[in-house]
Design an enzyme around this catalytic site. Structure first.
Site, PDB file in Angstrom:
ATOM      1  N   HIS A   1     -32.456  -4.937   1.325  1.00 15.74           N
ATOM      2  CA  HIS A   1     -33.659  -5.505   1.941  1.00 15.74           C
ATOM      3  C   HIS A   1     -33.299  -5.905   3.359  1.00 15.74           C
ATOM      4  O   HIS A   1     -32.429  -6.754   3.581  1.00 15.74           O
ATOM      5  CB  HIS A   1     -34.154  -6.720   1.157  1.00 15.74           C
ATOM      6  CG  HIS A   1     -35.408  -7.312   1.728  1.00 15.74           C
ATOM      7  ND1 HIS A   1     -36.663  -6.927   1.317  1.00 15.74           N
ATOM      8  CD2 HIS A   1     -35.593  -8.242   2.701  1.00 15.74           C
ATOM      9  CE1 HIS A   1     -37.578  -7.607   2.004  1.00 15.74           C
ATOM     10  NE2 HIS A   1     -36.953  -8.411   2.838  1.00 15.74           N
ATOM     11  N   CYS A   2     -33.960  -5.287   4.314  1.00 17.45           N
ATOM     12  CA  CYS A   2     -33.637  -5.528   5.724  1.00 17.45           C
ATOM     13  C   CYS A   2     -34.635  -6.519   6.316  1.00 17.45           C
ATOM     14  O   CYS A   2     -35.818  -6.194   6.469  1.00 17.45           O
ATOM     15  CB  CYS A   2     -33.679  -4.215   6.509  1.00 17.45           C
ATOM     16  SG  CYS A   2     -33.249  -4.412   8.255  1.00 17.45           S
TER      17      CYS A   2
END
Length: 217
Positions: free
Chosen positions: A143-144
Site C-alpha cells: 500500500h503506497c
C-alpha cells in the site's frame, strides 16, 4: 481510491511546484535563450510531466485488483458447514473459526490458500488483505501512501511507469538546473552572482537531489 488517500495531494503539489519553478526560473532565464535548440527543453519537460502525472493519477484511481467479498449466501453456507463440523466433534463445545488454509492443486502443483476472516474468502496465491483499504488485493505488492492506493495486479504497470518517469523527470530538472548555474555563472562573472540573480532554484534543486535517490531506491 482507498478510503485513506494518504499524502497523494502532497505528492501532486510537490511535483507541480517543482516543475513550475523550473519553468519560471531556469527555462526563462538562460536555457531557452542561450542553448542551441533550447526551446526543446521546456517541451520535453512538459511532455515528461504530463506522462508522469497521468501515470500517477491512473495508479491512484485504478482498481488495484480487489477481490470481491463473499455474498451472504456463501457466508451462510460456510457457517452451516462449520456448525456441522462442530456438531460432529464431541470433544469441544467452543466455537471453532474456519480453517486458516485450504489445500488445492492447480495445474498439478499443490497450493495452500489462506482464509480471510474479514472478507470470508480463501485468498488466491499472492493475494493479501490490506489493512488500510480493508480489502483483499490480488497480487498484492504494497500500500503506497504517496499515491493513496494499493499496488496490485491491475495497476502495478502504471505504478512502475510512474516511478520510472518520476526518476527521469528529477534527473532532467536537476541536470538542466546545474547547466543553468554554469551558464549564468559565465554570464554574470561568478558563481555567487549567479545565485543572487536566480534564488528560486534552491528549493527544487534540493527536492530533485534527494528525490532522485529515494525514487531510484
Amino acid at each position: 481510491m482507498a478510503r485513506q488517500t494518504g499524502i497523494l495531494y502532497f505528492t501532486i503539489s510537490l511535483i507541480l511546484v517543482t516543475v513550475a519553478l523550473f519553468f519560471g526560473f531556469e527555462c526563462r532565464l538562460t536555457l531557452v535563450t542561450h542553448l542551441p535548440y533550447g526551446y526543446f527543453i521546456p517541451i520535453a519537460c512538459g511532455l515528461l510531466f504530463l506522462f508522469n502525472m497521468g501515470c500517477l493519477l491512473r495508479t491512484a484511481w485504478s482498481d488495484p485488483g480487489i477481490i470481491p467479498r463473499s455474498t451472504p449466501e456463501e457466508a451462510a453456507y460456510l457457517e452451516r458447514c462449520l456448525q456441522d463440523q462442530q456438531a460432529r466433534d464431541e470433544n469441544t463445545r467452543e466455537y471453532r473459526p474456519p480453517p486458516r488454509t485450504l489445500d488445492i492443486t492447480i495445474n498439478g502443483t499443490p497450493m495452500k490458500l489462506k482464509y480471510c476472516f474479514t472478507c470470508k474468502i480463501f485468498r488466491p496465491p499472492r493475494a493479501s488483505h490490506c489493512s488500510m483499504c480493508d480489502n483483499c488485493v490480488e497480487n498484492f505488492d504494497h500500500h503506497c501512501p504517496w499515491v493513496g492506493n494499493c499496488v496490485g495486479r491491475r495497476n502495478y504497470r502504471y505504478f512502475f511507469l510512474f516511478v520510472t518517469s518520476l526518476t527521469l523527470l528529477c534527473l532532467f530538472i536537476f541536470s538542466f538546473s546545474v547547466t543553468h548555474i554554469i551558464l549564468l555563472s559565465g554570464l554574470q562573472g561568478g558563481f555567487l552572482e549567479a545565485l543572487k540573480i536566480s534564488p528560486g532554484r534552491y528549493p527544487f534543486m534540493l527536492i530533485c537531489f534527494f528525490s532522485i535517490w529515494s525514487v531510484i531506491g
